[in-house]
Design an enzyme around this catalytic site. Structure first.
Site, short mmCIF file in Angstrom:
data_model
loop_
_atom_site.label_atom_id
_atom_site.label_comp_id
_atom_site.label_asym_id
_atom_site.label_seq_id
_atom_site.Cartn_x
_atom_site.Cartn_y
_atom_site.Cartn_z
N ASP A 127 31.83 43.66 59.14
CA ASP A 127 31.04 44.74 59.90
C ASP A 127 29.52 44.30 60.44
OD1 ASP A 127 30.72 47.09 61.18
OD2 ASP A 127 30.00 48.08 59.20
N ASP A 165 38.81 45.89 62.20
CA ASP A 165 37.53 45.22 62.94
C ASP A 165 37.57 43.81 63.03
OD1 ASP A 165 36.65 47.76 62.90
OD2 ASP A 165 35.03 47.45 61.36
N ASP A 316 31.79 58.30 57.60
CA ASP A 316 31.88 57.23 58.48
C ASP A 316 30.49 56.27 58.18
OD1 ASP A 316 34.17 57.46 59.86
OD2 ASP A 316 33.05 58.86 61.19
#
Length: 342
Positions: A127, A165, A316
């Protein structure tokens, strides 16, 4: 999950999933939800009974919340939340020791003769410093982690969505080039490790159409990451792009990969993406709804399943008044359920 985008098979096909996999918490979200409004699916083709071939966790946060609200007399809210509690969602095993959580899910799924849905999300440099930043501290730690992950699955029927991701962040430049060789190596290793398990299917995450608008840009990175040896790729994880948009996008990615199959996260895409405040449209956007319930009846020979990979009601991140990424947010979950047409 993560800033997941900036901060975060037909009769034969179904038979394969039902028998070979018969089968996807607390983590963050991918891909920025940008782009224009598109027509979205109404959920046609979903099994009439919740769950299909996948395991429904009777002790999920949603299931526990239903009991709490029922005891408090919030009967209408409790009933609405059953739209989440009574449907299968992916488990996101712990980042330190994934074994206990996976074994609990595997045992539950085995009793019900269902497939367990799991997300492997712990790649180093995860991330890019966003809301779900972190991951395994180094290569050795990640190898140990996916080893424990696979050992806990064993011969159970499972679907593993691999590293949301991870590929898309290399495409968009968020993950810097000095980490690319390591990441490609680890993704290849993880795919091979999980594919050695007798009843596990693996789908490598590929972002969403609003994140990487040109699907051709994903082909070479997915190939380098080992997607040819996986069962396919995953799209829309933790995002809100419509079924129609993602299905069309997936077909283009698949074409570039020689016909590779894919799965789609429909957990929160029932109202499509938020078109305002696009920089934060991926993070707890208001007015969203549950999407197509999990099913292998997709009407598309390339699309293996609609899955709830992101757990509806898990935050989130701390945007828009939410709790930490991956934490249960009952009122947000209720909104998703109330607005659902599925």
């Amino acid at each position: 999950m993560s800033r997941h985008g900036m901060a975060r098979h037909r009769t034969l096909l179904a038979a394969v999933l039902l028998t070979a996999v018969a089968g996807c918490s607390g983590s963050p979200d991918p891909g920025p939800a940008t782009g224009s409004a598109q027509h979205h699916s109404t959920g046609e083709g979903a099994e009439p009974a919740p769950g299909g071939p996948f395991w429904v966790d009777p002790d999920s946060n949603a299931a526990k919340q239903v009991k709490v609200w029922a005891a408090q007399g919030r009967t209408a809210d409790a009933e609405a939340l059953r739209r989440i509690a009574d449907r299968p969602m992916a488990d996101w095993p712990a980042w330190d020791n994934p074994g206990p959580g996976i074994r609990r899910a595997v045992d539950g799924a085995a009793k019900d003769r269902r497939t367990v849905l799991l997300v492997a999300y712990n790649i180093p440099h995860r991330d890019c410093g966003g809301l779900s930043a972190g991951g395994a501290p180094d290569v050795a730690a990640y190898r140990s982690w996916y080893g424990m992950f696979g050992e806990a699955i064993g011969d159970a029927k499972a679907i593993v969505v691999l590293e949301p991701d991870a590929v898309a962040h290399m495409v968009d430049g968020c993950t810097t080039p000095e980490h690319w060789d390591e990441r490609y190596q680890l993704l290849n290793e993880a795919i091979d490790h999980f594919k050695k398990l007798p009843n596990t299917k693996v789908y490598l995450d590929a972002g969403n159409p609003a994140w990487i608008p040109d699907p051709a840009k994903l082909v070479e990175p997915l190939t380098r990451a080992g997607v040819a040896r996986a069962d396919g790729f995953a799209l829309n994880v933790s995002n809100f792009q419509t079924d129609d948009a993602v299905r069309a996008y997936g077909a283009k990615v698949s074409q570039g990969l020689g016909g590779k199959h894919f799965v789609v996260d429909t957990s929160r895409n029932g109202a499509g993406p938020l078109l305002d405040d696009r920089d934060q449209a991926w993070c707890n956007p208001p007015g969203r709804a549950l999407g197509t319930p999990p099913t292998t009846s997709t009407g598309d020979p390339l699309l293996d399943a609609y899955l709830w990979i992101k757990r509806p009601g898990d935050s989130d991140g701390t945007c828009r008044g939410g709790p930490a990424a991956g934490a249960w947010w009952p009122e947000y979950a209720l909104g998703l359920a109330r607005r659902s047409k599925a």
